[in-house]
Design a protein around this motif. Structure first.
Motif, PDB file in Angstrom:
ATOM      1  N   LYS A   1      18.173   5.599  -9.443  1.00  0.00           N
ATOM      2  CA  LYS A   1      17.748   4.190  -9.447  1.00  0.00           C
ATOM      3  C   LYS A   1      18.863   3.240  -9.045  1.00  0.00           C
ATOM      4  N   MET A   2      20.116   3.668  -9.196  1.00  0.00           N
ATOM      5  CA  MET A   2      21.250   2.803  -8.850  1.00  0.00           C
ATOM      6  C   MET A   2      22.259   3.601  -8.047  1.00  0.00           C
ATOM      7  N   GLY A   3      23.025   2.871  -7.245  1.00  0.00           N
ATOM      8  CA  GLY A   3      24.063   3.508  -6.460  1.00  0.00           C
ATOM      9  C   GLY A   3      24.859   2.468  -5.703  1.00  0.00           C
ATOM     10  N   PHE A   4      25.762   2.942  -4.877  1.00  0.00           N
ATOM     11  CA  PHE A   4      26.609   2.078  -4.072  1.00  0.00           C
ATOM     12  C   PHE A   4      26.214   2.198  -2.607  1.00  0.00           C
ATOM     13  N   THR A   5      26.413   1.148  -1.866  1.00  0.00           N
ATOM     14  CA  THR A   5      26.285   1.233  -0.421  1.00  0.00           C
ATOM     15  C   THR A   5      27.506   1.988   0.081  1.00  0.00           C
ATOM     16  N   THR A   6      27.274   2.982   0.889  1.00  0.00           N
ATOM     17  CA  THR A   6      28.388   3.776   1.393  1.00  0.00           C
ATOM     18  C   THR A   6      28.447   3.689   2.905  1.00  0.00           C
ATOM     19  N   LYS A   7      29.577   4.113   3.440  1.00  0.00           N
ATOM     20  CA  LYS A   7      29.813   4.061   4.881  1.00  0.00           C
ATOM     21  C   LYS A   7      30.049   5.476   5.396  1.00  0.00           C
ATOM     22  N   PRO A   8      29.940   5.661   6.686  1.00  0.00           N
ATOM     23  CA  PRO A   8      30.119   7.002   7.257  1.00  0.00           C
ATOM     24  C   PRO A   8      31.471   7.630   6.911  1.00  0.00           C
ATOM     25  N   GLU A   9      31.487   8.950   6.943  1.00  0.00           N
ATOM     26  CA  GLU A   9      32.710   9.694   6.630  1.00  0.00           C
ATOM     27  C   GLU A   9      33.779   9.544   7.698  1.00  0.00           C
ATOM     28  N   MET A  10      33.392   9.259   8.897  1.00  0.00           N
ATOM     29  CA  MET A  10      34.333   9.127  10.003  1.00  0.00           C
ATOM     30  C   MET A  10      34.272   7.705  10.563  1.00  0.00           C
ATOM     31  N   LEU A  11      35.365   7.275  11.166  1.00  0.00           N
ATOM     32  CA  LEU A  11      35.389   5.972  11.827  1.00  0.00           C
ATOM     33  C   LEU A  11      34.915   6.131  13.261  1.00  0.00           C
ATOM     34  N   GLY A  12      34.238   5.128  13.742  1.00  0.00           N
ATOM     35  CA  GLY A  12      33.784   5.104  15.129  1.00  0.00           C
ATOM     36  C   GLY A  12      34.460   3.950  15.854  1.00  0.00           C
ATOM     37  N   ALA A  13      33.694   2.887  16.059  1.00  0.00           N
ATOM     38  CA  ALA A  13      34.222   1.700  16.743  1.00  0.00           C
ATOM     39  C   ALA A  13      35.415   1.110  16.004  1.00  0.00           C
ATOM     40  N   GLU A  14      35.512   1.375  14.715  1.00  0.00           N
ATOM     41  CA  GLU A  14      36.604   0.827  13.911  1.00  0.00           C
ATOM     42  C   GLU A  14      37.972   1.343  14.358  1.00  0.00           C
ATOM     43  N   LEU A  15      38.004   2.463  15.048  1.00  0.00           N
ATOM     44  CA  LEU A  15      39.278   3.005  15.529  1.00  0.00           C
ATOM     45  C   LEU A  15      39.951   2.056  16.520  1.00  0.00           C
ATOM     46  N   ALA A  16      39.150   1.204  17.145  1.00  0.00           N
ATOM     47  CA  ALA A  16      39.654   0.146  18.025  1.00  0.00           C
ATOM     48  C   ALA A  16      38.912  -1.135  17.626  1.00  0.00           C
ATOM     49  N   PHE A  17      39.115  -1.570  16.384  1.00  0.00           N
ATOM     50  CA  PHE A  17      38.326  -2.659  15.811  1.00  0.00           C
ATOM     51  C   PHE A  17      38.394  -3.945  16.610  1.00  0.00           C
ATOM     52  N   TRP A  18      39.436  -4.166  17.357  1.00  0.00           N
ATOM     53  CA  TRP A  18      39.584  -5.364  18.180  1.00  0.00           C
ATOM     54  C   TRP A  18      38.566  -5.394  19.309  1.00  0.00           C
ATOM     55  N   GLU A  19      37.880  -4.303  19.545  1.00  0.00           N
ATOM     56  CA  GLU A  19      36.835  -4.243  20.580  1.00  0.00           C
ATOM     57  C   GLU A  19      35.444  -4.485  20.006  1.00  0.00           C
ATOM     58  N   ILE A  20      35.320  -4.622  18.700  1.00  0.00           N
ATOM     59  CA  ILE A  20      34.019  -4.898  18.080  1.00  0.00           C
ATOM     60  C   ILE A  20      33.604  -6.304  18.469  1.00  0.00           C
ATOM     61  N   GLU A  21      32.493  -6.420  19.169  1.00  0.00           N
ATOM     62  CA  GLU A  21      32.062  -7.723  19.701  1.00  0.00           C
ATOM     63  C   GLU A  21      31.269  -8.560  18.708  1.00  0.00           C
ATOM     64  N   ASP A  22      30.555  -7.924  17.817  1.00  0.00           N
ATOM     65  CA  ASP A  22      29.739  -8.642  16.845  1.00  0.00           C
ATOM     66  C   ASP A  22      30.628  -9.173  15.720  1.00  0.00           C
ATOM     67  N   ASP A  23      30.599 -10.491  15.510  1.00  0.00           N
ATOM     68  CA  ASP A  23      31.453 -11.109  14.492  1.00  0.00           C
ATOM     69  C   ASP A  23      31.177 -10.570  13.090  1.00  0.00           C
ATOM     70  N   ASP A  24      29.909 -10.363  12.760  1.00  0.00           N
ATOM     71  CA  ASP A  24      29.575  -9.862  11.427  1.00  0.00           C
ATOM     72  C   ASP A  24      30.124  -8.453  11.208  1.00  0.00           C
ATOM     73  N   GLU A  25      30.018  -7.606  12.214  1.00  0.00           N
ATOM     74  CA  GLU A  25      30.553  -6.243  12.112  1.00  0.00           C
ATOM     75  C   GLU A  25      32.077  -6.265  11.997  1.00  0.00           C
ATOM     76  N   LEU A  26      32.715  -7.116  12.791  1.00  0.00           N
ATOM     77  CA  LEU A  26      34.166  -7.219  12.721  1.00  0.00           C
ATOM     78  C   LEU A  26      34.588  -7.727  11.353  1.00  0.00           C
ATOM     79  N   ASP A  27      33.903  -8.746  10.842  1.00  0.00           N
ATOM     80  CA  ASP A  27      34.218  -9.282   9.526  1.00  0.00           C
ATOM     81  C   ASP A  27      34.041  -8.217   8.446  1.00  0.00           C
ATOM     82  N   GLU A  28      32.966  -7.469   8.528  1.00  0.00           N
ATOM     83  CA  GLU A  28      32.711  -6.401   7.552  1.00  0.00           C
ATOM     84  C   GLU A  28      33.860  -5.392   7.549  1.00  0.00           C
ATOM     85  N   PHE A  29      34.334  -5.042   8.732  1.00  0.00           N
ATOM     86  CA  PHE A  29      35.440  -4.093   8.797  1.00  0.00           C
ATOM     87  C   PHE A  29      36.738  -4.714   8.272  1.00  0.00           C
TER      88      PHE A  29
END
Length: 187
Positions: free
Chosen positions: A33-61
């Motif tokens: 019934k309860m849990g945490f939001t989790t993220k993938p085990e591996m990094l993808g676009a985050e490995l070059a986070f300066w290339e993330i074009e979406d502001d919300d995604e960049l902010d989240e990272f």
């Protein structure tokens, strides 16, 4: 090709693994019934986070993964952009929750925080914060008018970015415009 330093990647993955484990525990204890939001085990676009074009995604990272994983931890020397970026993000986070009390709570770091705003291209904000620090040095944290005095000091300096919503796009633009300040060359 530029990518984040391996130490940064490892620290982020460690934090993600911690929350995946807490999620498993919470779900087991609550019959799912309860849990945490989790993220993938591996990094993808985050490995070059300066290339993330979406502001919300960049902010989240930046505010989620990066800040949580490396601010205040012992890391090997990192490219020059990390220190000012993390000082600003952490200070902004404190201000959102503490208001002007963040000035007193971060008093020993305010010089570096102010300089970090300048490095990221937010000179107006740096000048306004200098005025706040000067005002804070003249009153005590217990002063009934503490927040009013510091707010007036902040407002006394011309500032094109008085709200976090004004500053974030400039921070994102800086990050995107300076990949060599955050990445390491990988062969």
């Amino acid at each position: 090709m530029l990518r984040i330093p391996r130490a940064v990647e490892q620290s982020i993955l460690k934090i993600r693994a911690y929350f995946r484990e807490r999620d498993r525990e919470m779900r087991a204890k609550s019959n799912g019934k309860m849990g945490f939001t989790t993220k993938p085990e591996m990094l993808g676009a985050e490995l070059a986070f300066w290339e993330i074009e979406d502001d919300d995604e960049l902010d989240e990272f930046l505010s989620g993964d990066l800040l949580a994983a490396i601010y205040g931890t012992d890391m090997p020397p990192l490219p020059k952009g990390y220190e000012p970026l993390l000082y600003v993000l952490e200070f902004e986070r404190h201000c959102q929750f503490e208001g002007w009390t963040a000035i007193g709570n971060r008093s020993s770091d305010m010089g570096r925080i102010i300089e970090s705003y300048r490095v990221l291209g937010l000179a107006d904000e740096a000048s306004a914060l200098e005025a706040v620090v000067a005002a804070a040095e003249k009153i005590s944290d217990n002063d009934d008018e503490y927040h009013d005095v510091l707010g007036k000091a902040y407002g006394s300096v011309a500032n094109k970015t008085p709200d976090i919503e004004d500053r974030l796009p400039l921070i994102y633009a800086f990050v995107r415009g300076h990949p060599d300040w955050f990445g390491e060359e990988v062969r």
